[in-house]
Design a protein around this motif. Structure first.
Motif, mmCIF file in Angstrom:
data_model
loop_
_atom_site.group_PDB
_atom_site.id
_atom_site.type_symbol
_atom_site.label_atom_id
_atom_site.label_comp_id
_atom_site.label_asym_id
_atom_site.label_seq_id
_atom_site.Cartn_x
_atom_site.Cartn_y
_atom_site.Cartn_z
ATOM 1 N N ARG A 164 58.849 -64.671 2.018
ATOM 2 C CA ARG A 164 58.219 -63.539 1.325
ATOM 3 C C ARG A 164 57.108 -64.012 0.396
ATOM 4 N NH1 ARG A 164 63.394 -60.605 -1.068
ATOM 5 N NH2 ARG A 164 61.816 -59.344 -2.163
ATOM 6 N N HIS A 167 54.075 -64.997 2.369
ATOM 7 C CA HIS A 167 53.398 -63.914 3.084
ATOM 8 C C HIS A 167 52.044 -63.607 2.439
ATOM 9 C CE1 HIS A 167 53.061 -60.371 5.624
ATOM 10 N NE2 HIS A 167 52.702 -59.675 4.553
ATOM 11 N N THR A 209 65.069 -59.440 -12.460
ATOM 12 C CA THR A 209 64.700 -58.529 -13.542
ATOM 13 C C THR A 209 65.985 -57.989 -14.179
ATOM 14 O OG1 THR A 209 64.707 -56.545 -12.157
ATOM 15 C CG2 THR A 209 62.669 -57.863 -12.202
ATOM 16 N N ASP A 213 66.730 -56.738 -9.728
ATOM 17 C CA ASP A 213 65.838 -57.014 -8.597
ATOM 18 C C ASP A 213 65.379 -58.479 -8.630
ATOM 19 O OD1 ASP A 213 65.899 -54.322 -7.746
ATOM 20 O OD2 ASP A 213 64.344 -53.811 -9.224
ATOM 21 N N VAL A 235 57.876 -63.052 -5.795
ATOM 22 C CA VAL A 235 57.842 -62.248 -4.569
ATOM 23 C C VAL A 235 56.725 -61.206 -4.687
ATOM 24 C CG1 VAL A 235 60.269 -62.627 -4.024
ATOM 25 C CG2 VAL A 235 59.630 -60.682 -5.469
ATOM 26 N N PRO A 236 56.113 -60.839 -3.564
ATOM 27 C CA PRO A 236 54.912 -59.980 -3.622
ATOM 28 C C PRO A 236 55.090 -58.687 -4.390
ATOM 29 C CG PRO A 236 55.153 -60.922 -1.431
ATOM 30 C CD PRO A 236 56.388 -61.308 -2.188
ATOM 31 N N GLU A 237 56.245 -58.029 -4.253
ATOM 32 C CA GLU A 237 56.417 -56.730 -4.896
ATOM 33 C C GLU A 237 56.570 -56.821 -6.408
ATOM 34 O OE1 GLU A 237 60.533 -57.883 -3.231
ATOM 35 O OE2 GLU A 237 58.412 -58.123 -2.696
ATOM 36 N N GLN A 238 56.739 -58.048 -6.943
ATOM 37 C CA GLN A 238 56.884 -58.219 -8.391
ATOM 38 C C GLN A 238 55.650 -58.851 -9.033
ATOM 39 O OE1 GLN A 238 59.165 -56.984 -10.197
ATOM 40 N NE2 GLN A 238 60.885 -56.573 -8.839
ATOM 41 N N ARG A 239 54.590 -58.997 -8.278
ATOM 42 C CA ARG A 239 53.385 -59.602 -8.837
ATOM 43 C C ARG A 239 52.639 -58.600 -9.712
ATOM 44 N NH1 ARG A 239 51.853 -63.159 -3.389
ATOM 45 N NH2 ARG A 239 53.716 -64.463 -3.574
ATOM 46 N N HIS A 241 52.981 -58.764 -13.081
ATOM 47 C CA HIS A 241 53.697 -58.707 -14.356
ATOM 48 C C HIS A 241 53.620 -60.023 -15.139
ATOM 49 C CE1 HIS A 241 55.403 -54.912 -13.038
ATOM 50 N NE2 HIS A 241 55.908 -55.489 -11.961
#
Length: 298
Positions: A164, A167, A209, A213, A235-239, A241
């Motif tokens: 991930r 990716h 988090t 997550d 991971v991409p969905e947490q970038r 922050h």
């Protein structure tokens, strides 16, 4: 010009490696590196050393992983190229240089002579990188306290997270692995390296988090030269922050709490977000590195 002689070294002849000047400060940068005599080679002309190379690998490795010390005498670029071309190991080459070498005319000339030899030997530049070394006088980076860290014994979890992370990555080595073998290959290469390091497997950590997550991973390692930041990945969905800094701060604290008196790290020169995180965490650039690849022939 007299004939060139290429010579492999051993315990008895290892002293020949020290016959060349060291304008780029390689000896100091490798003071904790253990180079095996049987992984060293020199080129001689009229009995004088005019080029040298030290390939590097672990004490139990059958073949070296890379070459990380390469020098040529003035005007002997072709001798250096021949030393590389005739080596039994065509592996990645790391050219380690003093920070700011471009601004010093003498350092730049010495570096460019080595670049010429490397390119004449057939190597191609992959990426330029910053090398960092944190020491206590820089102060421990503050822990933001936004993430929760815990170990994870399942390699499969890390494999999935590495896929991930890669990716969408700025890392040139990972991008090359993805291009050649997909995300699975990129993830497996990382896992293989972490397992190769002589540090405990239980050091590998996930970051969550407060909502539970997954935010990313950090891998503190000891490589044969000492404690190092093995991997930082969000991971991409947490970038977006700033979690890469949190991971780096935790990785630093983790190693120091286990006795580290310094911590090394590296990132690609073009990875501006990660370079900014290293600066924020008190990691100075101590060297620069150019990574060269020997083209595949298959």
């Amino acid at each position: 010009m007299t004939e060139l002689v290429i010579r492999a070294l051993d315990e008895r002849t290892a002293h020949l490696f020290d016959a060349l000047p060291d304008p780029l400060g390689a000896r100091e940068s490798h003071r904790l590196t253990r180079h095996r005599p049987d992984f060293k080679r020199v080129a001689l002309r009229d009995g004088k050393v005019v080029a040298r190379g030290a390939w590097w690998g672990g004490p139990d490795d059958a073949a070296p992983l890379n070459i990380n010390w390469f020098d040529v005498a003035d005007g002997e670029e072709e001798a250096g190229a021949e030393l590389l071309r005739t080596a039994p190991w065509q592996v990645e080459l790391e050219m380690n240089l003093p920070a700011g070498w471009r601004e010093d005319p003498e350092l730049r000339a010495a570096a460019e002579a080595r670049f010429t030899a490397v390119q004449q030997a057939g190597y191609e530049l992959l990426v330029e990188r910053f090398l960092y070394r944190w020491t206590p006088e820089h102060g421990l980076p503050a822990r933001p306290g936004r993430l929760e860290f815990r170990p994870e014994p399942d390699d499969g979890v890390f494999f999935d997270l590495l896929r991930r992370v890669h990716h969408a990555t700025l890392d040139a080595h990972a991008l090359k692995a993805v291009e050649e073998g997909g995300l699975d290959r990129a993830a497996q290469e990382e896992l293989d390296f972490f397992h190769w390091c002589p540090s405990p497997r239980e050091w590998w950590q996930l970051a969550h988090t407060p909502q539970g997550d997954i935010a990313g991973i950090h891998i503190p390692v000891h490589n044969p030269s000492g404690p190092s930041v093995g991997f930082i990945g969000v991971v991409p969905e947490q970038r977006g922050h700033g979690y890469a800094y949190d991971l780096l701060a935790e990785c630093t604290h983790y190693l120091v709490e286990r006795g580290a008196e310094f911590v090394t790290a590296a990132t690609d020169r073009g990875n501006f977000p990660m370079a900014a995180n290293f600066a924020k965490a008190g990691y100075p650039v101590v060297r620069e590195r150019l990574n060269y690849l020997f083209p595949r022939t298959d």
